[in-house]
Design a protein around this motif. Structure first.
Motif, PDB file in Angstrom:
ATOM      1  N   ALA A 126      60.630   8.976  35.786  1.00 57.72           N
ATOM      2  CA  ALA A 126      60.161   7.886  36.645  1.00 57.72           C
ATOM      3  C   ALA A 126      59.923   8.389  38.057  1.00 57.72           C
ATOM      4  O   ALA A 126      60.640   9.260  38.548  1.00 57.72           O
ATOM      5  CB  ALA A 126      61.178   6.745  36.649  1.00 57.72           C
ATOM      6  N   LEU A 127      58.903   7.807  38.706  1.00 60.48           N
ATOM      7  CA  LEU A 127      58.451   8.238  40.021  1.00 60.48           C
ATOM      8  C   LEU A 127      58.785   7.192  41.085  1.00 60.48           C
ATOM      9  O   LEU A 127      59.137   6.052  40.749  1.00 60.48           O
ATOM     10  CB  LEU A 127      56.940   8.484  39.978  1.00 60.48           C
ATOM     11  N   PRO A 128      58.669   7.562  42.367  1.00 60.51           N
ATOM     12  CA  PRO A 128      58.953   6.602  43.437  1.00 60.51           C
ATOM     13  C   PRO A 128      58.160   5.290  43.269  1.00 60.51           C
ATOM     14  O   PRO A 128      56.977   5.304  42.955  1.00 60.51           O
ATOM     15  CB  PRO A 128      58.505   7.349  44.695  1.00 60.51           C
ATOM     16  N   GLY A 129      58.854   4.163  43.438  1.00 59.09           N
ATOM     17  CA  GLY A 129      58.223   2.850  43.314  1.00 59.09           C
ATOM     18  C   GLY A 129      58.323   2.236  41.935  1.00 59.09           C
ATOM     19  O   GLY A 129      58.079   1.029  41.763  1.00 59.09           O
ATOM     20  N   ASP A 130      58.687   3.029  40.909  1.00 54.72           N
ATOM     21  CA  ASP A 130      58.837   2.495  39.549  1.00 54.72           C
ATOM     22  C   ASP A 130      60.062   1.585  39.457  1.00 54.72           C
ATOM     23  O   ASP A 130      61.087   1.832  40.094  1.00 54.72           O
ATOM     24  CB  ASP A 130      59.019   3.633  38.537  1.00 54.72           C
ATOM     25  N   THR A 131      59.947   0.543  38.651  1.00 52.10           N
ATOM     26  CA  THR A 131      61.109  -0.254  38.253  1.00 52.10           C
ATOM     27  C   THR A 131      61.429   0.124  36.813  1.00 52.10           C
ATOM     28  O   THR A 131      60.536   0.136  35.961  1.00 52.10           O
ATOM     29  CB  THR A 131      60.820  -1.758  38.367  1.00 52.10           C
ATOM     30  N   ILE A 132      62.676   0.445  36.535  1.00 60.23           N
ATOM     31  CA  ILE A 132      63.013   1.034  35.236  1.00 60.23           C
ATOM     32  C   ILE A 132      64.300   0.432  34.665  1.00 60.23           C
ATOM     33  O   ILE A 132      65.120  -0.126  35.387  1.00 60.23           O
ATOM     34  CB  ILE A 132      63.207   2.564  35.357  1.00 60.23           C
ATOM     35  N   TYR A 133      64.425   0.570  33.364  1.00 60.79           N
ATOM     36  CA  TYR A 133      65.710   0.336  32.699  1.00 60.79           C
ATOM     37  C   TYR A 133      65.733   1.158  31.419  1.00 60.79           C
ATOM     38  O   TYR A 133      64.696   1.488  30.838  1.00 60.79           O
ATOM     39  CB  TYR A 133      65.943  -1.152  32.391  1.00 60.79           C
ATOM     40  N   LEU A 134      66.937   1.504  30.986  1.00 57.62           N
ATOM     41  CA  LEU A 134      67.122   2.318  29.784  1.00 57.62           C
ATOM     42  C   LEU A 134      67.635   1.440  28.660  1.00 57.62           C
ATOM     43  O   LEU A 134      68.548   0.638  28.865  1.00 57.62           O
ATOM     44  CB  LEU A 134      68.119   3.447  30.075  1.00 57.62           C
ATOM     45  N   ASP A 135      67.047   1.562  27.477  1.00 61.11           N
ATOM     46  CA  ASP A 135      67.469   0.787  26.319  1.00 61.11           C
ATOM     47  C   ASP A 135      67.480   1.693  25.093  1.00 61.11           C
ATOM     48  O   ASP A 135      66.444   2.206  24.690  1.00 61.11           O
ATOM     49  CB  ASP A 135      66.518  -0.400  26.098  1.00 61.11           C
ATOM     50  N   HIS A 136      68.681   1.902  24.535  1.00 63.04           N
ATOM     51  CA  HIS A 136      68.852   2.784  23.379  1.00 63.04           C
ATOM     52  C   HIS A 136      68.244   4.160  23.638  1.00 63.04           C
ATOM     53  O   HIS A 136      67.491   4.704  22.829  1.00 63.04           O
ATOM     54  CB  HIS A 136      68.264   2.145  22.116  1.00 63.04           C
ATOM     55  N   TYR A 137      68.576   4.700  24.813  1.00 69.92           N
ATOM     56  CA  TYR A 137      68.212   6.057  25.231  1.00 69.92           C
ATOM     57  C   TYR A 137      66.730   6.236  25.537  1.00 69.92           C
ATOM     58  O   TYR A 137      66.285   7.358  25.796  1.00 69.92           O
ATOM     59  CB  TYR A 137      68.651   7.096  24.187  1.00 69.92           C
TER      60      TYR A 137
END
Length: 232
Positions: A126-137
């Motif tokens: 992920a890069l600057p400004g991204d919104t992220i979440y991790l789900d099952h790796y």
């Protein structure tokens, strides 16, 4: 009378001295040239862990370019996750010279690794400004200005494989490298990195986001083992 021809011939003594100095000069120039090349162009790094399997196996060797420090999504970068005490110039020179003589295998003033103090290869997801979440790796990403989330594999132009094995029924997913995380938005100078071996890897799930000053260079070529040669 001495039988040592160098003891009775000034000419031969100077010729011998000249040859010795010539060899020393050639070795020194080679050292300087290789040092400059490795400092600014490319140098080899041996991977000892399984953190980046299957694409980067343990005991493989890669070339890293310190000139390329701005990652694109999917790039494998060499990262210094924790600050190290800066060594004085003389110590750095001796370390560099010993690395040169031993093909990067030994340097006398290197500290023992503690808590991931050595540089690590990780993939920038992920890069600057991204919104992220991790789900099952698997990382889900909403780039800045985008309307919906996509998986890491849909967004990257680089194709790569990850290793995710099934966990025991009673396994606590909060132990070790987490399988899922809450949503976060990356700051202006923040990158989220993961190992390809999602089950056995220390990465941004433990360190947090990394910043550009923690990036030492880009992994561009794997050349050992020979049956795993690949451009990254």
């Amino acid at each position: 009378m001495s039988k040592d021809i160098y003891a009775i011939s000034n000419k031969l003594k100077w010729e011998f001295f000249y040859k010795v100095m010539k060899v020393i000069g050639i070795v020194f120039l080679c050292f300087v040239g290789i040092s400059i090349f490795s400092q600014f162009v490319m140098y080899p790094v041996r991977t000892k862990s399984v953190s980046m399997t299957p694409d980067v196996p343990a005991s493989s060797v890669q070339f890293v370019s310190p000139f390329l420090k701005t990652p694109e999504r999917g790039d494998i970068m060499l990262i210094q996750p924790h600050a190290q005490k800066k060594k004085v110039l003389v110590v750095r020179f001796i370390n560099q010279f010993c690395r040169f003589l031993t093909a990067q295998q030994w340097y006398p003033f290197e500290e023992s690794p503690r808590g991931g103090s050595y540089p690590q290869m990780r993939r920038v997801i992920a890069l600057p400004g991204d919104t992220i979440y991790l789900d099952h790796y698997v990382l889900y990403i909403q780039p800045k200005g985008a309307e919906r989330y996509l998986t890491e594999f849909e967004l990257t132009k680089k194709k790569y494989n990850v290793q995710i094995t099934s966990t025991p029924t009673l396994w606590d997913s909060e132990l070790g490298a987490k399988s899922s995380t809450e949503k976060i938005t990356l700051g202006e100078n923040e990158y989220f990195v993961l190992g390809d071996n999602r089950m056995e890897c220390a990465d941004s799930r433990l360190w947090g986001c990394i910043t550009k000053d923690m990036i030492l260079g880009k992994v561009i070529l794997q050349y050992l083992p020979l049956n795993k040669i690949a451009l990254f």
